[in-house]
Motif scaffolding. Structure first.
Motif, PDB file in Angstrom:
ATOM      1  N   ARG A  74      -0.097  -3.254   0.561  1.00 17.92           N
ATOM      2  CA  ARG A  74      -0.680  -3.390   0.952  1.00 17.92           C
ATOM      3  C   ARG A  74      -0.215  -3.975   2.899  1.00 17.92           C
ATOM      4  N   GLY A  75      -0.714  -3.294   4.579  1.00 16.23           N
ATOM      5  CA  GLY A  75      -0.729  -4.415   5.607  1.00 16.23           C
ATOM      6  C   GLY A  75       0.226  -2.939   6.147  1.00 16.23           C
ATOM      7  N   ASP A  76       0.844  -2.517   5.273  1.00 11.31           N
ATOM      8  CA  ASP A  76       1.437  -1.026   5.902  1.00 11.31           C
ATOM      9  C   ASP A  76       0.141   0.077   6.795  1.00 11.31           C
ATOM     10  N   VAL A  77       1.099   0.251   8.017  1.00 15.31           N
ATOM     11  CA  VAL A  77       0.590   0.776   8.477  1.00 15.31           C
ATOM     12  C   VAL A  77       1.194   2.546   8.397  1.00 15.31           C
ATOM     13  N   VAL A  78       0.450   3.316   8.675  1.00 11.57           N
ATOM     14  CA  VAL A  78       1.030   4.687   7.724  1.00 11.57           C
ATOM     15  C   VAL A  78       0.235   6.081   8.722  1.00 11.57           C
ATOM     16  N   ARG A  93      -4.500   1.874   7.861  1.00 16.04           N
ATOM     17  CA  ARG A  93      -3.655   0.719   7.260  1.00 16.04           C
ATOM     18  C   ARG A  93      -4.117   0.860   6.054  1.00 16.04           C
ATOM     19  N   VAL A  94      -2.780   0.334   5.196  1.00  9.31           N
ATOM     20  CA  VAL A  94      -3.109   0.811   3.683  1.00  9.31           C
ATOM     21  C   VAL A  94      -3.489  -1.466   3.489  1.00  9.31           C
ATOM     22  N   LEU A  95      -5.368  -0.419   2.906  1.00  7.93           N
ATOM     23  CA  LEU A  95      -5.752  -2.204   2.253  1.00  7.93           C
ATOM     24  C   LEU A  95      -5.779  -2.095   0.729  1.00  7.93           C
ATOM     25  N   GLY A 118      -0.842   6.603  -7.834  1.00  5.24           N
ATOM     26  CA  GLY A 118      -0.954   7.487  -7.250  1.00  5.24           C
ATOM     27  C   GLY A 118      -1.987   7.546  -5.611  1.00  5.24           C
ATOM     28  N   HIS A 119      -2.312   7.058  -5.779  1.00 13.97           N
ATOM     29  CA  HIS A 119      -3.645   6.678  -4.301  1.00 13.97           C
ATOM     30  C   HIS A 119      -3.470   5.227  -3.668  1.00 13.97           C
ATOM     31  N   VAL A 120      -3.760   5.401  -2.573  1.00 11.95           N
ATOM     32  CA  VAL A 120      -4.102   4.489  -1.845  1.00 11.95           C
ATOM     33  C   VAL A 120      -5.324   4.097  -0.675  1.00 11.95           C
ATOM     34  N   TRP A 121      -5.803   2.931  -0.429  1.00 14.92           N
ATOM     35  CA  TRP A 121      -7.675   2.776   0.044  1.00 14.92           C
ATOM     36  C   TRP A 121      -6.826   2.926   1.730  1.00 14.92           C
ATOM     37  N   VAL A 122      -7.386   3.792   2.157  1.00  8.06           N
ATOM     38  CA  VAL A 122      -6.948   3.351   3.728  1.00  8.06           C
ATOM     39  C   VAL A 122      -7.652   3.086   5.031  1.00  8.06           C
ATOM     40  N   ILE A 131     -12.300   6.821  10.716  1.00  7.51           N
ATOM     41  CA  ILE A 131     -12.906   7.696   9.823  1.00  7.51           C
ATOM     42  C   ILE A 131     -11.649   7.608   8.413  1.00  7.51           C
ATOM     43  N   ASP A 132     -12.113   6.338   7.180  1.00  9.85           N
ATOM     44  CA  ASP A 132     -11.304   6.505   6.958  1.00  9.85           C
ATOM     45  C   ASP A 132     -11.737   6.500   5.354  1.00  9.85           C
TER      46      ASP A 132
END
Length: 180
Positions: A74-78, A93-95, A118-122, A131-132
């Motif tokens: 969480r918090g990483d910018v990808v 940003r990964v939330l 295997g997924h993230v919420w961005v 758009i996210d």
């Protein structure tokens, strides 16, 4: 007087050795740029104020991208490929990480969405211009191409990325406890 032919031969020899040396390094540098670290430019305004805070369209943030690590928190910018158009790259940003249950914003119809393995919420920092995952849901980590680790330019903003500056009011459930 020195023989000019000998000087040319020496020059050719030195030139050839340098050319071979440079040529041998090209694949190494290409590998590093494609798989380890590179420099990128952030376009758009979905990540304001973290990136491109100025309204000047000519001045864009140049960033250092780390491609080696596939461990996202969480918090990483990808940087990721858009799930809707794989030709398009997005900065988000990964939330939420796998097994979190995310509280969504419009236009998402479901109010709570689980993040599968295997997924993230961005999401973009500027929620009204982003758009996210609120539109396309959790994103496979396979679509992530890099992690933004530092701003290189403009020099006045150069430095490491603030991973703690993400949306503090993001609500997610992790395990049996609710974190706000």
């Amino acid at each position: 007087m020195a023989n000019p032919f000998v000087r040319n031969q020496s020059f050719k020899s030195v030139f050839f050795k340098n050319l071979v040396g440079i040529t041998l390094w090209v694949p190494v540098l290409m590998f590093v740029e494609q798989h380890v670290v590179s420099v990128g430019t952030i376009e758009g305004r979905s990540m304001k104020p973290a990136f491109n805070p100025e309204t000047n369209m000519l001045q864009r943030d140049r960033v250092l991208l780390w491609k080696w690590n596939k461990d996202y928190k969480r918090g990483d910018v990808v940087i990721l490929r858009s799930p809707e158009n794989p030709e398009e790259l997005l900065v988000k940003r990964v939330l939420g990480v796998e097994y979190d249950i995310m509280k969504t914003r419009p236009p998402k119809k479901l109010s709570l969405v689980p993040v599968p393995e295997g997924h993230v919420w961005v999401e973009g920092d500027e929620q009204f211009h982003s758009i996210d995952s609120n539109k396309f849901g959790p994103v496979s980590t396979g679509l992530i191409t890099a992690k933004v680790i530092a701003i290189l330019f403009p020099f006045s903003r150069a430095g490491r990325i603030d991973h703690e500056g993400f949306r503090k009011n993001a609500v997610f459930l992790s395990g049996k406890r609710s974190v706000k």
